[in-house]
Design an enzyme around this catalytic site. Sequence first.
Site, PDB file in Angstrom:
ATOM      1  N   GLU A 114       0.839  -1.207   0.000  1.00  0.00           N
ATOM      2  CA  GLU A 114       0.000   0.000   0.000  1.00  0.00           C
ATOM      3  C   GLU A 114       0.867   1.248   0.000  1.00  0.00           C
ATOM      4  O   GLU A 114       1.833   1.324   0.770  1.00  0.00           O
ATOM      5  CB  GLU A 114      -0.875   0.036   1.267  1.00  0.00           C
ATOM      6  CG  GLU A 114      -1.895  -1.057   1.339  1.00  0.00           C
ATOM      7  CD  GLU A 114      -2.798  -0.923   2.565  1.00  0.00           C
ATOM      8  OE1 GLU A 114      -2.828   0.148   3.204  1.00  0.00           O
ATOM      9  OE2 GLU A 114      -3.477  -1.910   2.886  1.00  0.00           O
ATOM     10  N   GLU A 181      -8.671   1.540  -4.456  1.00  0.00           N
ATOM     11  CA  GLU A 181      -9.761   1.457  -3.468  1.00  0.00           C
ATOM     12  C   GLU A 181     -10.399   2.821  -3.222  1.00  0.00           C
ATOM     13  O   GLU A 181      -9.696   3.828  -3.016  1.00  0.00           O
ATOM     14  CB  GLU A 181      -9.201   0.895  -2.134  1.00  0.00           C
ATOM     15  CG  GLU A 181     -10.264   0.819  -1.039  1.00  0.00           C
ATOM     16  CD  GLU A 181      -9.898  -0.039   0.154  1.00  0.00           C
ATOM     17  OE1 GLU A 181      -8.811  -0.648   0.153  1.00  0.00           O
ATOM     18  OE2 GLU A 181     -10.721  -0.094   1.084  1.00  0.00           O
TER      19      GLU A 181
HETATM   20  O1  KIV Z   1      -6.712  -6.566   2.738  1.00  0.00           O
HETATM   21  C1  KIV Z   1      -7.652  -6.602   1.937  1.00  0.00           C
HETATM   22  O2  KIV Z   1      -8.527  -7.459   1.997  1.00  0.00           O
HETATM   23  C2  KIV Z   1      -7.702  -5.585   0.894  1.00  0.00           C
HETATM   24  C3  KIV Z   1      -9.038  -5.276   0.293  1.00  0.00           C
HETATM   25  C4  KIV Z   1      -9.145  -3.888  -0.144  1.00  0.00           C
HETATM   26  C5  KIV Z   1      -9.389  -6.175  -0.817  1.00  0.00           C
HETATM   27  O3  KIV Z   1      -6.713  -5.015   0.570  1.00  0.00           O
END
Ligand code: KIV
Length: 264
Positions: A114, A181
């Site tokens: 991320e 997202e």
């Molecule tokens: O950790 C997770 O499940 C994700 C979702 C946004 C799919 O990153």
Amino acid sequence: MKKITINDLIKWKQKGLKFATSTAYDASFAQIFESQDIPVLLVGDSLGMVLQGKKNTLSVTVEDIAYHTQCVRTGSPNCLLMADMPFMSYATLEQTYKNAAILMKAGANMIKIEGDSWLVSTVQTLTERAVPVCVHIGLTPQFINILGGYKVQGRDQEGADCIVKDALALQEAGAQMVLLECVPKELAARVTDILDIPVIGIGAGNVTDGQILVMHDMFGISSSHIPKFAKNFLEENGDICSAVAKYIEEVQNGTFPSDLHTIA
Ligand code: KIV
């Protein structure tokens, strides 16, 4: 199901064929997903919330993800399996190599991280060392304490332009997939159109190449907050296999997410 690779997803993108993906955490559900031909599964750090009952994902460890990755790989030998790098497991390059290796050895085909443009060098060095990377942009839940909550990202022009610029830089650095997202649908369309690599959306409308749902939201069994973009497919379809089949069908024909499940 035949073994799925990134090349299949790129071909589908080029042909305009949409694909459904899901999170999974154990062998039994992974087997069900494989029986319904779900091409991509993610062992997400959402397991901190849906399996461990925590308020956010920050306490999840690499060992947690590795354990569940092994379980999912056993149930679904043929999916393209992504494993999440948890909070602070890729803060330095040394940590990144070590932890990515643990997840790849547990059975992942790709790791997910991320962030935004600060990840350019991380993506570059990982791909140079044979670790495929999916970059999770837009709303990044590991940044909850910076963002001040789970908020829609890229609503204003500056924020939207920044997300597009970051996505391009990360593709250029070698990222093979983007997970986008909670952004407005128009921005999701811009990112999907501009990138050559597949874009999987959640809370980003029906315009991305693929969709992902947290499995518990697909079956309406989340103990935590259920987001507006989630749909309970079990309620309408009676059993788990039919619910998964319906989810896949609705993603492929673009009826999920509908406006009802899209951020305005
Ligand atoms: O950790 C997770 O499940 C994700 C979702 C946004 C799919 O990153």
